[in-house]
Design an enzyme around this catalytic site. Structure first.
Site, PDB file in Angstrom:
ATOM      1  N   ARG A 152      52.790   3.793  65.878  1.00 57.38           N
ATOM      2  CA  ARG A 152      53.489   2.581  65.461  1.00 57.38           C
ATOM      3  C   ARG A 152      55.004   2.692  65.534  1.00 57.38           C
ATOM      4  O   ARG A 152      55.678   1.807  66.041  1.00 57.38           O
ATOM      5  CB  ARG A 152      53.158   2.240  63.999  1.00 57.38           C
ATOM      6  CG  ARG A 152      52.027   1.314  63.807  1.00 57.38           C
ATOM      7  CD  ARG A 152      51.347   1.648  62.509  1.00 57.38           C
ATOM      8  NE  ARG A 152      50.862   3.014  62.607  1.00 57.38           N
ATOM      9  CZ  ARG A 152      49.685   3.348  63.108  1.00 57.38           C
ATOM     10  NH1 ARG A 152      48.869   2.424  63.499  1.00 57.38           N
ATOM     11  NH2 ARG A 152      49.296   4.611  63.222  1.00 57.38           N
ATOM     12  N   THR A 153      55.544   3.774  64.999  1.00 61.93           N
ATOM     13  CA  THR A 153      57.000   3.829  64.880  1.00 61.93           C
ATOM     14  C   THR A 153      57.634   3.813  66.271  1.00 61.93           C
ATOM     15  O   THR A 153      58.518   3.008  66.551  1.00 61.93           O
ATOM     16  CB  THR A 153      57.438   5.071  64.082  1.00 61.93           C
ATOM     17  OG1 THR A 153      56.754   5.048  62.838  1.00 61.93           O
ATOM     18  CG2 THR A 153      58.927   5.071  63.828  1.00 61.93           C
ATOM     19  N   HIS A 194      61.765   8.285  55.625  1.00 64.47           N
ATOM     20  CA  HIS A 194      61.307   7.444  56.742  1.00 64.47           C
ATOM     21  C   HIS A 194      61.876   6.039  56.499  1.00 64.47           C
ATOM     22  O   HIS A 194      61.156   5.112  56.146  1.00 64.47           O
ATOM     23  CB  HIS A 194      59.782   7.435  56.775  1.00 64.47           C
ATOM     24  CG  HIS A 194      59.178   6.910  58.036  1.00 64.47           C
ATOM     25  ND1 HIS A 194      59.880   6.145  58.948  1.00 64.47           N
ATOM     26  CD2 HIS A 194      57.916   7.035  58.534  1.00 64.47           C
ATOM     27  CE1 HIS A 194      59.070   5.830  59.951  1.00 64.47           C
ATOM     28  NE2 HIS A 194      57.873   6.359  59.724  1.00 64.47           N
TER      29      HIS A 194
HETATM   30  C1  NCD Z   1      53.784   7.458  58.571  1.00 63.33           C
HETATM   31  C2  NCD Z   1      54.641   8.658  58.914  1.00 63.33           C
HETATM   32  O1  NCD Z   1      54.782   9.001  60.096  1.00 63.33           O
HETATM   33  O2  NCD Z   1      55.184   9.212  57.978  1.00 63.33           O
HETATM   34  N1  NCD Z   1      53.378   6.735  59.690  1.00 63.33           N
HETATM   35  C3  NCD Z   1      54.186   5.755  60.156  1.00 63.33           C
HETATM   36  O3  NCD Z   1      55.304   5.980  60.564  1.00 63.33           O
HETATM   37  N2  NCD Z   1      53.737   4.495  60.103  1.00 63.33           N
HETATM   38  C4  NCD Z   1      52.674   7.768  57.657  1.00 63.33           C
HETATM   39  C5  NCD Z   1      51.710   8.857  58.021  1.00 63.33           C
HETATM   40  O4  NCD Z   1      51.813   9.482  59.075  1.00 63.33           O
HETATM   41  O5  NCD Z   1      50.802   9.069  57.213  1.00 63.33           O
END
Ligand code: NCD
Length: 306
Positions: free
Chosen positions: A51-52, A129
């Site tokens: 996603r990111t 994050h």
């Molecule tokens: C998260 C992360 O990478 O910290 N994912 C994300 O960016 N949506 C959460 C996770 O990995 O559990």
């Protein structure tokens, strides 16, 4: 040069402006379709992501810009021993803005000291994050219509979950937020957060072991996966990974307008039967992540001009 390394790098007013901009992008996407023409975003991902990274790339494309980058440390010169500082120094000659994820806490902060382009921390180890936090806050505001007067339950891996750490910090600045931490003893929030956010801020919070004992009070339930990659020992991960599984039975006593958030990826902690419940917001939340990243790219590129 303005970077985004920690969610607290943005004031509450700036976050409000970003949320307003994201709302406007959602309502009028055509207005922004050429806003970043001729600009490049580099995505430097030294750790896995779906996603990111893809939402950053989609965000830049929808602004009319271009993207370049790598999606694992293996495909970069990190495998040859290049330092993060050198990699970033070089990439900032090729790109106007950089989103970076790294397994080491503090790596994006170091990168920001060396970079000639704005750095966005897309996740550093178990630390922060900030763009997930902006995503979460946009989701809360769109679902609830407010960022004050909320009871928020954080559930799962509160020790290693960087999305939890960043969101707790960011939400501690709004008024009348009641924090409830739901975790096993081994996965409680780190001591530094307890001191810096709750004790120094004079903010009270509850700590419980089960979802059942608090579900009826919650406005927001923020579920998280147990962060396997941050455990020292696989046996501990296996013992803890299925501590919480949210299913329809557990939601029986929940408020009708509860919002269930999850940064994703989900493993077992939310049963798929919950996906069809209108209170499940996590897929909408993933979509909002693209819009808030569009807003952030616009803001940082605008500030880099002056
Ligand atoms: C998260 C992360 O990478 O910290 N994912 C994300 O960016 N949506 C959460 C996770 O990995 O559990």
């Amino acid at each position: 040069m303005r970077h985004l390394i920690d969610p607290m790098d943005l004031s509450v007013e700036e976050i409000d402006e970003l949320l307003d901009l994201a709302d406007d992008i959602i309502a009028n996407p055509d207005k922004y379709a050429h806003a970043c023409e001729g600009k490049k975003l580099a995505t430097l991902f030294f750790e896995p992501s779906t996603r990111t990274r893809l939402s950053f790339e989609a965000a830049m494309m929808e602004l009319g810009g271009n993207v370049l980058g790598f999606s694992s440390a293996d495909s970069s010169s990190a495998t040859k021993g290049e330092s993060v500082a050198d990699t970033v120094k070089v990439v900032s000659c090729y790109a106007d803005i950089i989103a970076m994820r790294h397994p080491k806490e503090g790596a994006p902060c170091l990168a920001a000291m060396k970079s000639d382009a704005p750095i966005i921390n897309a996740g550093d180890g178990g630390h922060n994050h900030p763009t997930q936090t902006l995503t979460d806050i946009l989701t809360i505001r769109r679902e609830k219509g407010r960022l004050n007067d909320l009871t928020i339950g954080f559930c799962g891996d509160l020790k290693f979950g960087r999305t939890v750490h960043s969101l707790i910090k960011a939400m501690s600045r709004y008024s009348n937020i009641h924090f409830i931490m739901i975790s096993p003893e081994e996965l409680e929030i780190p001591e530094y957060l307890r001191q810096e956010v709750f004790e120094q801020g004079g903010i009270e919070y509850e700590q419980v072991r089960t979802i059942d004992e608090v579900i009826d009070k919650l406005d927001i339930l923020y579920m998280t996966r147990v962060q396997r990659e941050r455990f020292f020992n696989e046996a501990d991960y296996i013992r803890l990974k299925d501590t919480y599984i949210l299913d329809m039975k557990k939601l029986k006593c929940a408020k009708k307008d509860l919002s269930i958030l999850h940064p994703l990826p989900r493993v077992n902690e939310i049963s798929v039967e919950v996906d069809d419940d209108p209170r499940a917001c996590y897929f909408r939340q993933a979509l909002y992540g693209k819009y808030i990243r569009m807003a952030l790219i616009l803001k940082l590129l605008e500030e880099a001009k002056v």
